[in-house]
Design a protein around this motif. Structure first.
Motif, PDB file in Angstrom:
ATOM      1  N   ALA A 151      28.716 -15.833  -8.699  1.00 46.71           N
ATOM      2  CA  ALA A 151      28.155 -14.780  -9.553  1.00 46.71           C
ATOM      3  C   ALA A 151      28.187 -15.231 -10.998  1.00 46.71           C
ATOM      4  O   ALA A 151      28.965 -16.101 -11.377  1.00 46.71           O
ATOM      5  CB  ALA A 151      28.955 -13.489  -9.390  1.00 46.71           C
ATOM      6  N   GLY A 152      27.338 -14.614 -11.775  1.00 50.88           N
ATOM      7  CA  GLY A 152      27.329 -14.794 -13.220  1.00 50.88           C
ATOM      8  C   GLY A 152      27.254 -13.422 -13.852  1.00 50.88           C
ATOM      9  O   GLY A 152      26.350 -12.643 -13.555  1.00 50.88           O
ATOM     10  N   LEU A 153      28.233 -13.094 -14.683  1.00 46.91           N
ATOM     11  CA  LEU A 153      28.331 -11.759 -15.261  1.00 46.91           C
ATOM     12  C   LEU A 153      28.221 -11.821 -16.777  1.00 46.91           C
ATOM     13  O   LEU A 153      28.754 -12.743 -17.404  1.00 46.91           O
ATOM     14  CB  LEU A 153      29.682 -11.136 -14.891  1.00 46.91           C
ATOM     15  N   ASN A 154      27.552 -10.831 -17.371  1.00 46.65           N
ATOM     16  CA  ASN A 154      27.552 -10.742 -18.825  1.00 46.65           C
ATOM     17  C   ASN A 154      28.993 -10.581 -19.280  1.00 46.65           C
ATOM     18  O   ASN A 154      29.724  -9.746 -18.761  1.00 46.65           O
ATOM     19  CB  ASN A 154      26.722  -9.544 -19.299  1.00 46.65           C
ATOM     20  N   TYR A 155      29.397 -11.377 -20.268  1.00 46.26           N
ATOM     21  CA  TYR A 155      30.779 -11.355 -20.745  1.00 46.26           C
ATOM     22  C   TYR A 155      30.856 -10.919 -22.210  1.00 46.26           C
ATOM     23  O   TYR A 155      31.911 -10.574 -22.696  1.00 46.26           O
ATOM     24  CB  TYR A 155      31.397 -12.739 -20.536  1.00 46.26           C
ATOM     25  N   GLY A 156      29.719 -10.975 -22.901  1.00 44.42           N
ATOM     26  CA  GLY A 156      29.715 -10.513 -24.281  1.00 44.42           C
ATOM     27  C   GLY A 156      28.778 -11.302 -25.157  1.00 44.42           C
ATOM     28  O   GLY A 156      28.018 -12.161 -24.703  1.00 44.42           O
TER      29      GLY A 156
END
Length: 154
Positions: free
Chosen positions: A88-93
């Motif tokens: 997965a790739g998640l928005n982190y900021g």
């Protein structure tokens, strides 16, 4: 799209390199209106075409800055910023965002993405930082430049 040789194991080798450029996307009035409905930001410069033609210094309506910013996620996915072998790739900021040129209704934009850093966090997590330049077709300056962070889960 996938980037040749780009994966979780080799990601460090891509630091400092451009990962790619997305296809052009039209930011039409329908998209601007839908964003206004979702967010409640119905400022006239975005949604009142007649008033914007008369009063706006841009000669018509313009997209919300946050609408243009929100396009970066899907355009990064199109380019292949999240390696195919990541779970997965998640928005982190975001570290820095600058809105530089308004996006007029009907304009086409695309994103140019460069990988600037990779930080291994342990536990199968990797934070990647990219610089995203949202270019506006026919404009010298980009609409925005943003340093984005994504958390990869391996």
């Amino acid at each position: 799209m996938s980037i040749k040789g780009y994966n979780v194991t080799s990601i460090d080798d891509f630091v400092g390199r451009e990962l790619g450029v997305s296809d052009w996307v039209v930011v039409d009035q329908a998209r601007i209106n839908a964003f206004a409905e979702c967010t409640g930001d119905k400022q006239w410069i975005h949604v009142n075409e007649e008033l914007a033609k008369r009063e706006s210094p841009f000669g018509g309506t313009i997209a919300h800055g946050y609408l243009t910013l929100s396009l970066l996620a899907s355009l990064a996915m199109e380019i292949g910023v999240i390696p195919e072998d990541a779970s997965a790739g998640l928005n982190y900021g975001l570290d820095k965002v600058r809105f530089m040129t308004p996006v007029k209704a009907g304009a086409r934009v695309r994103s140019r993405v460069t990988l600037t850093s990779v930080e291994k966090k342990g536990g199968g997590r990797i934070v990647v930082k990219t610089i995203n330049e949202l270019q506006v077709e026919g404009e010298e300056k980009p609409a925005l430049i943003a340093e984005t962070l994504a958390m990869l889960v391996v």
